[in-house]
Design a protein around this motif. Structure first.
Motif, PDB file in Angstrom:
ATOM      1  N   GLY A  36       0.717  -1.269   0.297  1.00  0.00           N
ATOM      2  CA  GLY A  36       0.037  -0.164   0.091  1.00  0.00           C
ATOM      3  C   GLY A  36       0.745   1.256  -0.070  1.00  0.00           C
ATOM      4  O   GLY A  36       0.519   2.277   0.597  1.00  0.00           O
ATOM      5  N   HIS A  37       2.119   1.136  -0.608  1.00  0.00           N
ATOM      6  CA  HIS A  37       2.794   2.425  -0.695  1.00  0.00           C
ATOM      7  C   HIS A  37       2.609   2.987  -2.262  1.00  0.00           C
ATOM      8  O   HIS A  37       2.528   2.427  -3.006  1.00  0.00           O
ATOM      9  N   LEU A  38       3.039   4.320  -2.075  1.00  0.00           N
ATOM     10  CA  LEU A  38       2.904   4.969  -3.519  1.00  0.00           C
ATOM     11  C   LEU A  38       4.301   4.849  -4.219  1.00  0.00           C
ATOM     12  O   LEU A  38       5.357   5.426  -3.571  1.00  0.00           O
ATOM     13  N   ALA A  39       4.302   4.191  -5.453  1.00  0.00           N
ATOM     14  CA  ALA A  39       5.646   3.746  -5.780  1.00  0.00           C
ATOM     15  C   ALA A  39       6.113   5.106  -6.772  1.00  0.00           C
ATOM     16  O   ALA A  39       7.105   5.373  -6.907  1.00  0.00           O
ATOM     17  N   GLN A  40       4.895   5.560  -7.634  1.00  0.00           N
ATOM     18  CA  GLN A  40       5.318   6.975  -8.409  1.00  0.00           C
ATOM     19  C   GLN A  40       4.022   7.530  -8.695  1.00  0.00           C
ATOM     20  O   GLN A  40       2.920   6.829  -8.865  1.00  0.00           O
ATOM     21  N   PHE A  41       4.106   8.940  -8.872  1.00  0.00           N
ATOM     22  CA  PHE A  41       2.888   9.572  -9.213  1.00  0.00           C
ATOM     23  C   PHE A  41       3.425  10.852 -10.143  1.00  0.00           C
ATOM     24  O   PHE A  41       4.293  11.515 -10.019  1.00  0.00           O
ATOM     25  N   GLY A  42       2.855  10.815 -11.332  1.00  0.00           N
ATOM     26  CA  GLY A  42       3.225  11.933 -12.262  1.00  0.00           C
ATOM     27  C   GLY A  42       2.429  11.557 -13.598  1.00  0.00           C
ATOM     28  O   GLY A  42       1.334  10.782 -13.584  1.00  0.00           O
TER      29      GLY A  42
ATOM     30  N   GLY B 168       8.148   7.428 -19.605  1.00  0.00           N
ATOM     31  CA  GLY B 168       9.497   7.757 -20.084  1.00  0.00           C
ATOM     32  C   GLY B 168      10.488   7.481 -19.041  1.00  0.00           C
ATOM     33  O   GLY B 168      11.563   7.235 -19.331  1.00  0.00           O
ATOM     34  N   HIS B 169       9.898   7.746 -17.720  1.00  0.00           N
ATOM     35  CA  HIS B 169      11.101   7.722 -16.724  1.00  0.00           C
ATOM     36  C   HIS B 169      10.550   7.070 -15.396  1.00  0.00           C
ATOM     37  O   HIS B 169      10.281   7.664 -14.446  1.00  0.00           O
ATOM     38  N   PRO B 170      10.410   5.766 -15.343  1.00  0.00           N
ATOM     39  CA  PRO B 170       9.639   4.940 -14.181  1.00  0.00           C
ATOM     40  C   PRO B 170      10.841   5.258 -13.208  1.00  0.00           C
ATOM     41  O   PRO B 170      12.065   4.997 -13.154  1.00  0.00           O
ATOM     42  N   ALA B 171      10.259   5.333 -11.874  1.00  0.00           N
ATOM     43  CA  ALA B 171      11.148   5.696 -10.714  1.00  0.00           C
ATOM     44  C   ALA B 171      11.823   4.596 -10.293  1.00  0.00           C
ATOM     45  O   ALA B 171      12.948   4.804  -9.615  1.00  0.00           O
TER      46      ALA B 171
ATOM     47  N   ARG C 276      11.642  11.094 -28.963  1.00  0.00           N
ATOM     48  CA  ARG C 276      12.780  11.052 -28.266  1.00  0.00           C
ATOM     49  C   ARG C 276      12.902  12.486 -27.530  1.00  0.00           C
ATOM     50  O   ARG C 276      13.247  12.414 -26.420  1.00  0.00           O
ATOM     51  N   ALA C 277      12.234  13.532 -28.189  1.00  0.00           N
ATOM     52  CA  ALA C 277      12.156  14.935 -27.392  1.00  0.00           C
ATOM     53  C   ALA C 277      11.074  14.731 -26.203  1.00  0.00           C
ATOM     54  O   ALA C 277      11.456  15.175 -24.990  1.00  0.00           O
ATOM     55  N   SER C 278      10.119  13.876 -26.412  1.00  0.00           N
ATOM     56  CA  SER C 278       9.164  13.651 -25.323  1.00  0.00           C
ATOM     57  C   SER C 278       9.912  13.013 -23.982  1.00  0.00           C
ATOM     58  O   SER C 278       9.612  12.986 -22.825  1.00  0.00           O
ATOM     59  N   LEU C 279      10.758  11.925 -24.321  1.00  0.00           N
ATOM     60  CA  LEU C 279      11.378  11.269 -23.273  1.00  0.00           C
ATOM     61  C   LEU C 279      12.262  12.236 -22.723  1.00  0.00           C
ATOM     62  O   LEU C 279      12.824  12.041 -21.538  1.00  0.00           O
ATOM     63  N   SER C 280      12.906  13.123 -23.453  1.00  0.00           N
ATOM     64  CA  SER C 280      13.745  14.153 -22.798  1.00  0.00           C
ATOM     65  C   SER C 280      13.286  15.109 -21.972  1.00  0.00           C
ATOM     66  O   SER C 280      13.902  15.890 -21.014  1.00  0.00           O
ATOM     67  N   GLU C 281      11.967  15.502 -22.218  1.00  0.00           N
ATOM     68  CA  GLU C 281      11.418  16.629 -21.548  1.00  0.00           C
ATOM     69  C   GLU C 281      11.488  16.577 -20.071  1.00  0.00           C
ATOM     70  O   GLU C 281      11.723  17.590 -19.411  1.00  0.00           O
ATOM     71  N   HIS C 282      11.108  15.334 -19.173  1.00  0.00           N
ATOM     72  CA  HIS C 282      11.093  15.105 -17.884  1.00  0.00           C
ATOM     73  C   HIS C 282      12.556  14.357 -17.412  1.00  0.00           C
ATOM     74  O   HIS C 282      12.303  14.075 -16.178  1.00  0.00           O
ATOM     75  N   ALA C 283      13.367  14.612 -18.203  1.00  0.00           N
ATOM     76  CA  ALA C 283      14.701  13.870 -17.714  1.00  0.00           C
ATOM     77  C   ALA C 283      15.466  14.660 -16.988  1.00  0.00           C
ATOM     78  O   ALA C 283      15.608  15.856 -16.975  1.00  0.00           O
ATOM     79  N   ASP C 284      16.291  13.993 -16.074  1.00  0.00           N
ATOM     80  CA  ASP C 284      17.220  14.705 -15.241  1.00  0.00           C
ATOM     81  C   ASP C 284      18.564  15.068 -16.067  1.00  0.00           C
ATOM     82  O   ASP C 284      18.996  13.913 -16.783  1.00  0.00           O
TER      83      ASP C 284
END
Length: 351
Positions: A233-239, A246-249, A334-342
């Motif tokens: 019951g814990h939150l693994a990722q929220f977005g 694109g970027h699983p936690a 590819r651009a969409s993958l990069s949008e939220h990347a570190d």
């Protein structure tokens, strides 16, 4: 400043938040020690659809039922429109929250219009007004009132009954709609149609929705945001769906999303003028059917494959603004993958 609440209702206790629904450290532990949900923090903005997704037993439905107090939390606080739900009368609370479940729960001995009018009737709406509201909602969910209003639930298909369930949940015009596996009991074709119909309705009504599903494809399609819950019951990722795909936690989210995450990103990524080629010198024989600029990459690729053309024309309204090629689809993805990347971690961004 808090306005005076109507008689019998609690005034908002916390109107500083923009969230329609807010969960702060919410947990549920049963007497035998089982932890269903732990330390859950979640915010749902007004007009937003948030999907809770995860494996069986991860606390999705428990979380939903704690929001309307069908299950009482053992820790934390839940706010709806700034009001602490634990300070409200649970019956009054539920009457201002629409609730749709997989089993639908229509009253078998009542006609369809009467089923839809249940909540307005309970809160004292005159019978004629409640029926008029029911007929209006049946039409809104795609059921002709002249045909379906006076039928009984057993005379409708599963998909039609589910539409009635949605209409009934909307009958009191609630600001919040909770949906627990609402489309799981119908076949895949009907399910896709119901999903599309609900998204159309949501575009018109702008309700705040929390939807539980075990299906990542449904979550990605339906949700403005997706909350992935893990065992315990814990939150693994929220977005957003794009962030999730694109970027699983972590490895759990990556495994849950699956190896086809790249393909799923096509469904949530919109076209962008930056990825179009100019129309100059393009032969009409090279073009497939034109698509709109607000189309997804999935739709663009489907048209390219269907028409077996090297490019597809793109319109903004009636005006052609360029053409999209397979290379353009790849660049957009590819651009969409990069949008939220570190930038420190993603080589695509570093380049």
């Amino acid at each position: 400043m808090n306005a005076t609440a109507p008689s019998g209702e609690q005034a908002p206790t916390d109107d500083s938040s923009e969230a329609m629904i807010r969960l702060e450290g919410v947990g549920k532990r049963y007497a035998d020690g089982t932890v269903a949900v732990q330390e859950l923090d979640l915010e749902v903005a007004a007009g937003e659809v948030v999907c809770l997704v995860g494996p069986s037993g991860c606390g999705k439905s428990t979380t939903l039922k704690m929001i309307n107090r069908l299950i009482e939390p053992t820790s934390g606080r839940i706010f709806i429109e700034g009001r602490d739900v634990m300070s409200e009368n649970p019956v009054r609370l539920r009457r201002r929250i629409g609730y749709v479940i997989q089993q639908i729960g229509l009253f078998p001995h009542q006609k369809i219009a009467t089923n839809v009018a249940t909540v307005p009737s309970l809160v004292g709406t005159p019978r004629a007004d409640a029926r008029a509201r029911a007929l209006e909602l049946l039409e809104l969910v795609g059921l002709d009132p002249a045909t379906y209003a006076d039928r009984y639930p057993h005379q409708l298909s599963g998909g039609q009954q589910q539409r009635v369930g949605v209409a009934r949940a909307l009958a009191a015009d609630p600001p919040v709609l909770l949906m627990d596996e609402p489309f799981a009991a119908v076949d895949p074709i009907v399910r896709a149609r119901l999903q599309d119909e609900f998204l159309r309705l949501q575009g018109e009504l702008g309700k705040t929705v929390v939807l539980v599903t075990h299906d990542i494809d449904e979550a990605v399609k339906m949700g403005d945001k997706v909350a992935v819950m893990a065992q315990g019951g814990h939150l693994a990722q929220f977005g957003t769906p794009a962030e999730l795909l694109g970027h699983p936690a972590d490895d759990f989210v990556a495994d849950f999303v699956g190896s086809t995450a790249g393909l799923r990103r096509l469904t949530v990524t919109k076209l962008d003028r930056r990825h179009l080629e100019p129309l100059d010198g393009v032969s009409t024989g090279d073009l497939g059917a034109a698509i709109d600029l607000d189309s997804t990459l999935e739709h663009a690729l489907a048209v390219l494959l269907r028409d077996d053309k090297p490019m597809v024309g793109v319109k903004d309204g009636a005006q052609f603004v360029g053409v999209l090629t397979p290379d353009g689809i790849h660049r957009a993805l590819r651009a969409s993958l990069s949008e939220h990347a570190d930038p420190a971690e993603d080589p695509a961004v570093q380049r």
